[in-house]
Scaffold this active site. Structure first.
Site, PDB file in Angstrom:
ATOM      1  CG  ASP A 195       0.148  -4.301  -2.164  1.00 15.40           C
ATOM      2  OD1 ASP A 195      -0.872  -5.231  -1.711  1.00 15.40           O
ATOM      3  OD2 ASP A 195       1.388  -4.953  -1.966  1.00 15.40           O
TER       4      ASP A 195
ATOM      5  CG  ASP B 168      -0.364  -3.014  -8.387  1.00 15.08           C
ATOM      6  OD1 ASP B 168       0.380  -3.976  -8.265  1.00 15.08           O
ATOM      7  OD2 ASP B 168      -0.457  -2.022  -7.535  1.00 15.08           O
TER       8      ASP B 168
END
EC number: 3.1.3.-
Length: 187
Positions: A12, A10
């Protein structure tokens, strides 16, 4: 069949600091210390690093596609400065209301990664800081890894992680554990 040397991250809260107000410009994108170097270490160990990220700020009109591309250019440049490479960035620009198949926790984005790389994701590590990151990977056979950066501590505190989830303080610690386990398995 041996799982491919692919890892799905991922963005953020894993690679860069997260913001409840969204990362809306390259100036707001700040790398988490050690994460770029962790990606470089994965590359040196033969891993192809892919990012899978929900970016509903596009559909919410908080930033444009060209701004999102500029943010990703900064991310690529930051990782390249320490000798690393992110092979591809897959993203969902939709909001939850769009009910698309690509927005995590749905598996569409990860299925697209499997198609693009022509691999099964069974046994591939996925790394995230939210439950939806882990859920989207788990349903396609990935090994879920939660990092406590970003929203990770809150995610862990809420519980309900997919079976077999591994918990790490940050991406660098996750990579340490992964590469150490590989070294032990090869002894």
């Amino acid at each position: 069949m041996t799982p491919p040397k692919l890892i799905i991250l991922d963005r953020d809260g894993v690679i860069n600091h997260d913001s409840d107000a969204f990362i809306k410009s390259p100036d707001e994108w700040h790398v988490i210390p050690g994460s770029a170097q962790a990606i470089a270490r994965l590359n040196q160990a033969g891993y192809t690093v892919v990012v899978a990220t929900n970016q509903s700020g596009v559909s919410r009109k908080l930033f444009s596609m060209s701004t999102l591309n500029a943010i990703h250019q900064k991310m690529h440049a930051t990782v390249e400065q320490v000798g690393g490479n992110i092979d591809a960035v897959f993203f969902c620009p939709h909001s939850a209301d769009d009910n698309c198949d690509c927005r995590k926790p749905k598996p569409g984005m990860l299925n697209e990664i499997a198609r693009r790389y022509n691999v099964s994701l069974k046994g591939v590590h996925c790394v995230g800081d939210s439950l939806r990151d882990l859920q989207s990977g788990f349903v396609v056979g990935c090994l879920p890894n939660l990092v406590l950066t970003g929203k990770g501590q809150g995610t862990m505190d809420k519980g309900g992680l997919p079976p077999g989830s591994q918990i790490h303080s940050d991406l660098a610690a996750m990579v340490d554990a992964l590469l150490s386990a590989e070294a032990s398995a090869n002894e």
